[in-house]
Scaffold this active site. Structure first.
Site, PDB file in Angstrom:
ATOM      1  N   LYS A  25      99.711  13.981  51.790  1.00 42.11           N
ATOM      2  CA  LYS A  25     101.600  14.611  51.831  1.00 42.11           C
ATOM      3  C   LYS A  25     101.826  14.607  53.086  1.00 42.11           C
ATOM      4  O   LYS A  25     101.127  14.961  53.960  1.00 42.11           O
ATOM      5  CB  LYS A  25     100.922  16.104  51.279  1.00 42.11           C
ATOM      6  CG  LYS A  25     102.891  16.971  51.681  1.00 42.11           C
ATOM      7  CD  LYS A  25     102.844  18.159  50.984  1.00 42.11           C
ATOM      8  CE  LYS A  25     104.200  18.475  51.005  1.00 42.11           C
ATOM      9  NZ  LYS A  25     104.292  19.875  50.805  1.00 42.11           N
ATOM     10  N   ARG A  79     107.863  19.970  60.395  1.00 46.39           N
ATOM     11  CA  ARG A  79     106.442  19.891  59.486  1.00 46.39           C
ATOM     12  C   ARG A  79     105.675  18.688  60.282  1.00 46.39           C
ATOM     13  O   ARG A  79     104.921  18.757  59.379  1.00 46.39           O
ATOM     14  CB  ARG A  79     107.151  19.983  58.291  1.00 46.39           C
ATOM     15  CG  ARG A  79     107.285  21.149  57.796  1.00 46.39           C
ATOM     16  CD  ARG A  79     107.642  21.645  55.989  1.00 46.39           C
ATOM     17  NE  ARG A  79     108.490  22.723  56.049  1.00 46.39           N
ATOM     18  CZ  ARG A  79     109.261  23.061  54.984  1.00 46.39           C
ATOM     19  NH1 ARG A  79     109.987  21.693  54.683  1.00 46.39           N
ATOM     20  NH2 ARG A  79     109.554  24.050  54.866  1.00 46.39           N
ATOM     21  N   GLU A 131      91.511  12.979  55.031  1.00 49.49           N
ATOM     22  CA  GLU A 131      92.610  13.994  54.354  1.00 49.49           C
ATOM     23  C   GLU A 131      91.774  13.920  53.046  1.00 49.49           C
ATOM     24  O   GLU A 131      91.519  15.536  52.157  1.00 49.49           O
ATOM     25  CB  GLU A 131      94.045  13.677  54.220  1.00 49.49           C
ATOM     26  CG  GLU A 131      94.706  14.182  55.750  1.00 49.49           C
ATOM     27  CD  GLU A 131      94.866  15.508  56.202  1.00 49.49           C
ATOM     28  OE1 GLU A 131      94.215  16.592  55.558  1.00 49.49           O
ATOM     29  OE2 GLU A 131      95.093  15.887  57.452  1.00 49.49           O
ATOM     30  N   ARG A 146     114.881  20.573  49.977  1.00 46.56           N
ATOM     31  CA  ARG A 146     115.414  21.241  50.726  1.00 46.56           C
ATOM     32  C   ARG A 146     116.349  21.871  50.388  1.00 46.56           C
ATOM     33  O   ARG A 146     116.560  23.158  49.885  1.00 46.56           O
ATOM     34  CB  ARG A 146     116.121  20.646  52.031  1.00 46.56           C
ATOM     35  CG  ARG A 146     114.370  19.884  52.991  1.00 46.56           C
ATOM     36  CD  ARG A 146     113.547  20.658  53.396  1.00 46.56           C
ATOM     37  NE  ARG A 146     112.557  19.471  54.205  1.00 46.56           N
ATOM     38  CZ  ARG A 146     111.809  19.623  53.638  1.00 46.56           C
ATOM     39  NH1 ARG A 146     111.595  19.826  52.162  1.00 46.56           N
ATOM     40  NH2 ARG A 146     110.483  18.802  54.081  1.00 46.56           N
ATOM     41  N   CYS A 205     102.630  27.279  48.363  1.00 46.13           N
ATOM     42  CA  CYS A 205     103.095  27.259  49.904  1.00 46.13           C
ATOM     43  C   CYS A 205     103.388  28.472  49.782  1.00 46.13           C
ATOM     44  O   CYS A 205     104.375  29.486  49.855  1.00 46.13           O
ATOM     45  CB  CYS A 205     103.470  26.267  49.316  1.00 46.13           C
ATOM     46  SG  CYS A 205     103.663  25.513  51.734  1.00 46.13           S
ATOM     47  N   LYS A 232     101.773  12.498  48.372  1.00 50.62           N
ATOM     48  CA  LYS A 232     103.094  12.255  48.294  1.00 50.62           C
ATOM     49  C   LYS A 232     103.877  11.850  49.459  1.00 50.62           C
ATOM     50  O   LYS A 232     103.302  12.399  50.165  1.00 50.62           O
ATOM     51  CB  LYS A 232     102.893  14.563  48.059  1.00 50.62           C
ATOM     52  CG  LYS A 232     104.338  14.870  47.570  1.00 50.62           C
ATOM     53  CD  LYS A 232     105.378  16.507  47.772  1.00 50.62           C
ATOM     54  CE  LYS A 232     105.944  16.493  47.925  1.00 50.62           C
ATOM     55  NZ  LYS A 232     106.368  18.186  48.126  1.00 50.62           N
TER      56      LYS A 232
END
Length: 328
Positions: A198, A220, A236, A208, A122, A251
């Site tokens: 996710k 997000r 997905e 975070r 990521c 997740k």
């Protein structure tokens, strides 16, 4: 006398309960420990994560010491997250051949060749704005412009020796882009485990702090999934499989056990559940305060994920389970 079900016959003793248990006990091979690796010259650096008691940000030197202890108790698999020294609006540290994750991969694979090392792919940790992709001047994440950077990142991880790459960004088409880049660079044998399902979850809060990747603006929700959606999870999952994913991740895990079961019932590839920071921290906090039996709740929560259909589990409890010999 009217007959009735005698369920207690199969619960009477520990021995019969063990024999009749439907879900297998936790295995060492089921568990994946996440680590947060810090880019620093101070190899003694170790910073406890206040919202995740028992977890820490680690320099390469401290990572090696931590993993050494865990390997001695049976650790088989890890997944790495980065805290780079430098961030910019192109996430240049993510695909730097000498970036912190790349260094960590090389260190771990040299020291423990049989340790299975996965990397989270990521850009958020490396972006000055904290989002998972390139931002437009209007502050919108540009999906297609982000794909080449994700592909470069995955290739750099694989070239460093990562056994598996795990894209978590939730950009459309990123699995296809990464798979193509890996193959074009002669890395056809490197598997890809996608964070296919996710959700934009409140359970990520402690992460975070751990990864220092909170968005500087907005959130997000435009690229992570809405927690109210279930059928979308299959869309997905199917999309990522079509693009070349070898395994899938759901997740968070506990609050989405129904999604784990839904995906498990529709796909045949290995399925991983990520028990995220918020799940870990709530159990730990309740245990530390004496409100629950932490060990019992920890084991029950993980058994629930296996029962739901997870083959493997990313959990911050991995080291605890191994040290206490709670996984076989």
């Amino acid at each position: 006398m009217t007959s009735f079900h005698r369920g207690r016959r199969l619960r009477a003793t520990p021995e019969i309960r063990t024999i009749m248990r439907e879900t297998a006990p936790l295995l060492v091979e089921d568990l994946i420990q996440p680590y947060f690796v810090v880019e620093t010259e101070d190899q003694s650096f170790r910073k406890e994560i206040s919202s995740m008691p028992g977890q820490a940000q680690l320099s390469l030197g401290q990572l090696e010491k931590q993993v050494e202890k865990a390997v001695d108790t049976g650790l088989k698999s890890v997944i790495l997250f980065a805290i780079p020294a430098h961030k910019d609006d192109k996430a240049s540290g993510a695909y730097d051949a000498n970036g912190i994750v790349q260094q960590a991969v090389r260190l771990l694979k040299k020291r423990w060749p049989k340790l299975f090392v996965m990397t989270d792919v990521c850009l958020c940790e490396y972006m000055s704005h904290g989002h998972c992709g390139i931002l437009s001047p209007e502050g919108v994440v540009r999906n297609d412009a982000t794909l080449p950077l994700l592909a470069k990142t995955a290739v750099s991880h694989a070239e460093a020796g990562a056994d598996m790459v795990a894209p978590s960004d939730m950009m459309d088409g990123r699995v296809a882009a990464i798979r193509q880049a890996l193959d074009e660079n002669g890395l056809t044998q490197v598997p890809l485990m996608s964070y296919s399902v996710k959700y934009a979850s409140a359970y990520y809060g402690p992460f975070r702090e751990a990864a220092e990747n909170a968005p500087a603006c907005g959130d997000r929700k435009s690229y992570q999934m809405d927690p109210g959606n279930a059928r979308e999870a299959l869309l997905e999952a199917y999309a990522d499989l079509e693009e070349g994913a070898d395994a899938l991740i759901v997740k968070p895990a506990g609050p989405f056990a129904d999604i784990i079961r839904l995906v498990r019932d529709h796909v045949d590839v290995p399925l991983c559940a990520y028990q995220v920071s918020g799940e870990y921290s709530m159990i730990r906090a309740a245990g530390l305060n004496g409100w629950v039996d932490e060990q019992a709740v920890m084991l029950e929560s993980l058994m629930g994920l296996k029962r739901a259909g997870a083959d493997t589990i990313i959990t911050y409890f991995t080291e605890t389970l191994l040290a206490q010999k709670l996984a076989r």
